[in-house]
Scaffold this motif. Sequence first.
Motif, PDB file in Angstrom:
ATOM      1  N   UNK A 175      51.387 -18.704  17.786  1.00  0.00           N
ATOM      2  CA  UNK A 175      52.417 -17.401  17.925  1.00  0.00           C
ATOM      3  C   UNK A 175      52.436 -17.185  19.385  1.00  0.00           C
ATOM      4  N   UNK A 176      52.578 -15.660  19.430  1.00  0.00           N
ATOM      5  CA  UNK A 176      52.767 -14.926  20.640  1.00  0.00           C
ATOM      6  C   UNK A 176      51.377 -14.424  21.420  1.00  0.00           C
ATOM      7  N   UNK A 177      50.283 -15.236  20.800  1.00  0.00           N
ATOM      8  CA  UNK A 177      49.143 -14.530  21.237  1.00  0.00           C
ATOM      9  C   UNK A 177      48.529 -15.053  22.492  1.00  0.00           C
ATOM     10  N   UNK A 178      49.644 -15.955  23.229  1.00  0.00           N
ATOM     11  CA  UNK A 178      49.151 -16.857  24.478  1.00  0.00           C
ATOM     12  C   UNK A 178      50.393 -16.582  25.512  1.00  0.00           C
ATOM     13  N   UNK A 179      49.918 -16.593  26.444  1.00  0.00           N
ATOM     14  CA  UNK A 179      50.980 -16.672  27.650  1.00  0.00           C
ATOM     15  C   UNK A 179      52.178 -17.727  27.256  1.00  0.00           C
ATOM     16  N   UNK A 180      53.268 -17.496  27.331  1.00  0.00           N
ATOM     17  CA  UNK A 180      54.534 -18.461  26.750  1.00  0.00           C
ATOM     18  C   UNK A 180      54.644 -19.439  27.845  1.00  0.00           C
ATOM     19  N   UNK A 181      54.171 -19.191  29.079  1.00  0.00           N
ATOM     20  CA  UNK A 181      54.149 -20.186  30.367  1.00  0.00           C
ATOM     21  C   UNK A 181      53.025 -21.232  30.163  1.00  0.00           C
ATOM     22  N   UNK A 182      52.267 -21.117  29.206  1.00  0.00           N
ATOM     23  CA  UNK A 182      51.401 -22.135  28.873  1.00  0.00           C
ATOM     24  C   UNK A 182      51.996 -23.357  28.298  1.00  0.00           C
ATOM     25  N   UNK A 183      53.454 -23.044  27.672  1.00  0.00           N
ATOM     26  CA  UNK A 183      54.045 -24.214  27.248  1.00  0.00           C
ATOM     27  C   UNK A 183      55.292 -24.251  28.114  1.00  0.00           C
ATOM     28  N   UNK A 184      55.573 -25.495  28.366  1.00  0.00           N
ATOM     29  CA  UNK A 184      57.115 -25.881  29.101  1.00  0.00           C
ATOM     30  C   UNK A 184      57.874 -26.765  28.419  1.00  0.00           C
ATOM     31  N   UNK A 185      58.879 -26.141  28.017  1.00  0.00           N
ATOM     32  CA  UNK A 185      60.206 -27.017  27.210  1.00  0.00           C
ATOM     33  C   UNK A 185      61.053 -27.396  28.090  1.00  0.00           C
ATOM     34  N   UNK A 186      61.530 -28.418  28.402  1.00  0.00           N
ATOM     35  CA  UNK A 186      62.148 -28.955  29.450  1.00  0.00           C
ATOM     36  C   UNK A 186      63.673 -29.493  28.812  1.00  0.00           C
ATOM     37  N   UNK A 187      64.725 -28.494  28.842  1.00  0.00           N
ATOM     38  CA  UNK A 187      65.798 -28.947  28.163  1.00  0.00           C
ATOM     39  C   UNK A 187      67.015 -29.446  29.357  1.00  0.00           C
ATOM     40  N   UNK A 188      67.719 -30.625  29.210  1.00  0.00           N
ATOM     41  CA  UNK A 188      68.634 -31.190  30.125  1.00  0.00           C
ATOM     42  C   UNK A 188      69.946 -30.098  30.114  1.00  0.00           C
ATOM     43  N   UNK A 189      70.172 -29.462  31.066  1.00  0.00           N
ATOM     44  CA  UNK A 189      71.135 -28.566  31.170  1.00  0.00           C
ATOM     45  C   UNK A 189      72.426 -29.137  30.905  1.00  0.00           C
ATOM     46  N   UNK A 190      72.627 -30.371  31.110  1.00  0.00           N
ATOM     47  CA  UNK A 190      73.717 -31.182  30.974  1.00  0.00           C
ATOM     48  C   UNK A 190      74.165 -31.800  29.596  1.00  0.00           C
ATOM     49  N   UNK A 191      73.063 -31.267  28.627  1.00  0.00           N
ATOM     50  CA  UNK A 191      73.428 -31.843  27.249  1.00  0.00           C
ATOM     51  C   UNK A 191      74.231 -30.568  26.530  1.00  0.00           C
ATOM     52  N   UNK A 192      74.832 -30.961  25.722  1.00  0.00           N
ATOM     53  CA  UNK A 192      76.002 -30.047  24.985  1.00  0.00           C
ATOM     54  C   UNK A 192      75.918 -30.319  23.242  1.00  0.00           C
ATOM     55  N   UNK A 193      74.457 -29.986  22.849  1.00  0.00           N
ATOM     56  CA  UNK A 193      74.764 -30.699  21.417  1.00  0.00           C
ATOM     57  C   UNK A 193      75.302 -29.631  20.539  1.00  0.00           C
ATOM     58  N   UNK A 194      75.855 -30.095  19.453  1.00  0.00           N
ATOM     59  CA  UNK A 194      76.537 -29.278  18.446  1.00  0.00           C
ATOM     60  C   UNK A 194      76.138 -29.556  17.460  1.00  0.00           C
ATOM     61  N   UNK A 195      76.665 -30.694  16.661  1.00  0.00           N
ATOM     62  CA  UNK A 195      76.387 -31.220  15.231  1.00  0.00           C
ATOM     63  C   UNK A 195      75.229 -32.200  15.244  1.00  0.00           C
ATOM     64  N   UNK A 196      74.409 -32.359  16.344  1.00  0.00           N
ATOM     65  CA  UNK A 196      73.450 -33.353  16.280  1.00  0.00           C
ATOM     66  C   UNK A 196      72.431 -32.879  16.957  1.00  0.00           C
ATOM     67  N   UNK A 197      71.149 -33.332  16.711  1.00  0.00           N
ATOM     68  CA  UNK A 197      70.005 -33.104  17.433  1.00  0.00           C
ATOM     69  C   UNK A 197      69.876 -33.747  18.555  1.00  0.00           C
ATOM     70  N   UNK A 198      69.315 -33.058  19.639  1.00  0.00           N
ATOM     71  CA  UNK A 198      68.924 -33.605  21.076  1.00  0.00           C
ATOM     72  C   UNK A 198      67.627 -33.523  21.404  1.00  0.00           C
ATOM     73  N   UNK A 199      66.887 -34.506  21.757  1.00  0.00           N
ATOM     74  CA  UNK A 199      65.455 -34.325  22.572  1.00  0.00           C
ATOM     75  C   UNK A 199      65.297 -33.554  23.614  1.00  0.00           C
ATOM     76  N   UNK A 200      64.076 -32.954  23.550  1.00  0.00           N
ATOM     77  CA  UNK A 200      63.778 -32.202  24.715  1.00  0.00           C
ATOM     78  C   UNK A 200      62.271 -32.597  24.821  1.00  0.00           C
ATOM     79  N   UNK A 201      61.778 -32.431  26.187  1.00  0.00           N
ATOM     80  CA  UNK A 201      60.344 -32.839  26.619  1.00  0.00           C
ATOM     81  C   UNK A 201      59.531 -31.535  26.335  1.00  0.00           C
ATOM     82  N   UNK A 202      58.205 -31.814  26.214  1.00  0.00           N
ATOM     83  CA  UNK A 202      57.417 -30.523  25.963  1.00  0.00           C
ATOM     84  C   UNK A 202      56.062 -30.779  26.900  1.00  0.00           C
TER      85      UNK A 202
END
Length: 234
Positions: A175-202
């Motif tokens: 949960x939020x018991x740790x610094x959220x900056x210990x996790x990096x979720x890299x989502x491509x700003x060029x992606x425009x998902x709507x009715x489909x799932x798009x991968x992101x890097x963790x």
Amino acid sequence: MIHWLAQSHEVVPQTAVTGGSFQFLSEKEAARLASLKTEKRRRDWLLGRWTTKRLLQTVVWETQNTTVPLDLITVSNNADGVPTIESQLPMVNGQFSISISHSHGHALVTAVAKPVWPIGCDLELIKPRSEAFIDDYFTETEALLVRQVAGTQRDTLVTAVWSAKESVLKALHLGLSVDTRAISCLIDPGERPSDSWVRFKIRCDNTRLPKEAPHFSGWWRTMNHFVMTLVVKQ
């Protein structure tokens, strides 16, 4: 395979909401519902249970051609608050790892057909968030990505990154018991998902976490005015 279902309050049987009938609840769940004092807490709790049970019922039907009575499934929480499934039925009991998220009258439930498997999901209403919010909770790389877009696109991307972090931290049972900056979720700003799932890097910084994180796969999408994210151990 990952299974998911998103629903709103409107789909929960009104008899359950008003307390007239608990036909889809087990005895243990009915007792838990009776202990909840506020109407919002009751409605969110019922929505989470209804959505979880309907998802598992559908998965068992599709994989085993068997209809599971909803009242024979109990959705509870372990000592860490992680949702767990109990059932008298061997095709359900101990067979699924699940995650539940609520937001503004909606619920998202994900399940993977593996017991005790790290999985997390999150549902967030898309809304503007300040630069201070990004500075406080995002890594430098995340901040650089979300600042490449503006307006409603920025609001969606910032919400998606935040939601993705929540999903990872749920999967880690932190949960939020740790610094959220210990996790990096890299989502491509060029992606425009709507009715489909798009991968992101963790990326997880294990030097800043109380336990080593496994490698995760992550996906995100939008639904109406919401962002949904889910992550699962590879």
